[in-house]
Write an enzyme that holds these catalytic residues in place. Structure first.
Site, short mmCIF file in Angstrom:
data_model
loop_
_atom_site.label_atom_id
_atom_site.label_comp_id
_atom_site.label_asym_id
_atom_site.label_seq_id
_atom_site.Cartn_x
_atom_site.Cartn_y
_atom_site.Cartn_z
N SER A 11 -24.76 7.39 12.33
CA SER A 11 -23.63 8.31 12.41
C SER A 11 -22.29 7.58 12.34
O SER A 11 -21.38 7.99 11.60
CB SER A 11 -23.71 9.14 13.69
OG SER A 11 -23.76 8.31 14.84
N ARG A 33 -33.89 3.11 5.05
CA ARG A 33 -34.84 4.17 4.70
C ARG A 33 -34.54 4.79 3.33
O ARG A 33 -33.43 5.30 3.10
CB ARG A 33 -34.84 5.24 5.79
CG ARG A 33 -35.38 4.70 7.13
CD ARG A 33 -35.56 5.83 8.12
NE ARG A 33 -34.29 6.40 8.54
CZ ARG A 33 -33.51 5.88 9.49
NH1 ARG A 33 -33.88 4.77 10.10
NH2 ARG A 33 -32.37 6.47 9.83
N TYR A 49 -28.06 12.25 11.04
CA TYR A 49 -27.04 11.69 11.92
C TYR A 49 -25.75 12.51 11.98
O TYR A 49 -25.09 12.55 13.02
CB TYR A 49 -26.72 10.25 11.49
CG TYR A 49 -27.87 9.31 11.68
CD1 TYR A 49 -28.15 8.78 12.93
CD2 TYR A 49 -28.71 8.97 10.63
CE1 TYR A 49 -29.21 7.92 13.13
CE2 TYR A 49 -29.79 8.11 10.81
CZ TYR A 49 -30.03 7.59 12.06
OH TYR A 49 -31.10 6.75 12.25
N GLY A 138 -12.53 1.73 20.42
CA GLY A 138 -11.65 2.76 20.95
C GLY A 138 -12.37 4.09 21.08
O GLY A 138 -13.56 4.21 20.74
N ALA A 142 -18.32 9.63 16.31
CA ALA A 142 -18.55 9.77 14.87
C ALA A 142 -18.47 11.22 14.43
O ALA A 142 -17.97 11.53 13.33
CB ALA A 142 -19.93 9.19 14.52
N LYS A 193 -17.97 0.22 29.03
CA LYS A 193 -17.75 1.65 29.32
C LYS A 193 -19.05 2.43 29.17
O LYS A 193 -19.22 3.49 29.80
CB LYS A 193 -16.65 2.22 28.44
CG LYS A 193 -16.83 2.01 26.93
CD LYS A 193 -17.66 3.06 26.27
CE LYS A 193 -17.83 2.76 24.79
NZ LYS A 193 -18.66 3.76 24.09
N SER A 256 -21.50 11.95 23.66
CA SER A 256 -21.84 10.62 24.19
C SER A 256 -23.33 10.47 24.43
O SER A 256 -23.91 11.15 25.28
CB SER A 256 -21.08 10.36 25.49
OG SER A 256 -21.56 9.20 26.13
N ARG A 257 -23.98 9.57 23.71
CA ARG A 257 -25.41 9.32 23.93
C ARG A 257 -25.65 8.79 25.34
O ARG A 257 -26.64 9.14 25.98
CB ARG A 257 -25.92 8.27 22.94
CG ARG A 257 -25.82 8.65 21.49
CD ARG A 257 -26.35 7.50 20.64
NE ARG A 257 -25.91 7.63 19.26
CZ ARG A 257 -26.12 6.72 18.34
NH1 ARG A 257 -26.76 5.60 18.66
NH2 ARG A 257 -25.71 6.90 17.10
#
Length: 349
Positions: A11, A33, A49, A138, A142, A193, A256-257
């Protein structure tokens, strides 16, 4: 117009390729891929993605790295931290000319405790193909960058010229880019972070409330600054985009993953199940391990990081870890903060 090769078709790599294409550069993107490469080239999409996003038609995708790197002037490296070394080793065998490498990954290597720029330089130390290394970091999801929503980031390098070069490559009306000479601080802020975002997700999963999340973010920034300053970072960096800015967006956004992974852990899922369900790399897990080791080595007090490490790697229950944090010895808040960080936060522009 520059020829730029983006290494990594996830992504973030795809979103950055879009920014570069909008700026009329000759953009190539490399991935592993075949089906994904075909989709990018024929359908101008990368739906696994970035679902629903149309890619600029001038972006060309390649499965063979030597074709993607042919004649390139700039490599934008966007792969997980654990793949940095092997990817660079593969690149060195395919490069034909000097390149500037701009990396947009965020993490620290367990064991060596190296930052990503250090890993790149180490792997290319015997090569004549490296011009400069630049980091781009920063608050920048994505998903929003691909929709051309306003985004502001920082670039940093040991070379001021290289930083300005990267700034010029990416800067446009949707994607604002600042330069910052503090390479250490920019990389440390971006990496650590993710630890705090995992803990904020845990806090949400445990239903501990917004007060707790605000405390985690605030005290988490203190931990980031402590270790960063110990490594030689400028404290002002942690009050900027790659510090406070990235911390806020990663700890509060549904994109956020790391926050989502922490949320699932807080609801009782195992780490293995969370990682399998996510289907994408959660950098904060590996970074927690590396930072816990680094803090011990540097003798830096990082109670939030330590608590998360115990949850992830020592099977401590999230609620028990939260109770331990709340029960720590009483302290004076200001005396517990890095003095230089306090001064920098309130310094006039």
């Amino acid at each position: 117009m520059k020829r730029v090769t983006v290494i990594g078709a996830g992504s973030w790599g795809t979103a950055l390729a879009m920014v570069l294409a909008d700026n009329h550069h000759d953009v190539r993107i490399w991935g592993r891929r075949a089906k994904q490469i075909e989709e990018i080239n024929t359908k101008h999409s990368n739906n696994q993605y970035l679902p629903g996003i149309s890619l600029p038609e001038q972006i060309r995708a390649y499965e063979k790295m030597e074709e993607a790197l042919e004649g390139t002037e700039v490599v934008v490296l966007v792969v997980p931290t654990k793949a940095i070394r092997t990817t660079i080793q593969q690149m060195v065998e395919k490069l034909q000319n000097k390149v500037t490498i701009i990396h947009a990954s965020k993490g620290i290597e367990p064991g060596s405790h190296k930052r990503i720029s250090e890993m790149i330089e180490e792997e290319m130390c015997n090569s004549s193909f490296l011009e400069h290394v630049v980091v781009l970091s920063g608050p920048s999801h994505a998903e929003e960058v691909s929709r051309r929503q306003p985004t502001t980031v920082t670039v940093s390098s040991h070379s001021e010229q290289a930083s300005k070069y990267a700034q010029d490559l990416f800067f446009n009306q949707h994607f604002r880019v600042y330069t910052n000479p503090d390479l250490i601080g920019v990389e440390i802020g971006g990496a650590l972070k993710n630890i705090i975002a995992l803990v904020c997700g845990l806090t949400e999963g445990l239903k501990l409330g917004d007060n707790a999340k605000a405390a985690i973010m605030t005290r988490g920034l203190t931990e980031i600054a402590r270790v960063g300053m110990k490594l030689g970072a400028n404290p002002m960096t942690f009050a900027g985009l790659s510090g406070l800015g990235d911390l806020i967006v990663t700890c509060t956004s549904v994109h956020s993953r790391n926050f989502r992974a922490g949320l699932m852990l807080g609801k009782g899922q195992t780490l293995e199940d969370v990682l399998n369900e996510m289907g994408m790399v959660v950098e904060g897990v590996r970074t927690t391990q590396a930072t816990y080791e680094l803090a011990s080595k540097l003798q830096v007090d990082m109670p939030i990081t330590t608590a998360l490490y115990r949850v992830l790697f020592e099977q401590v229950k999230p609620q028990d870890a939260a109770d331990e944090l709340m029960g720590r010895v009483k302290k004076h808040e200001v005396e517990d903060l890095p003095v230089d960080l306090i001064k920098s936060t309130f310094k006039e522009d």
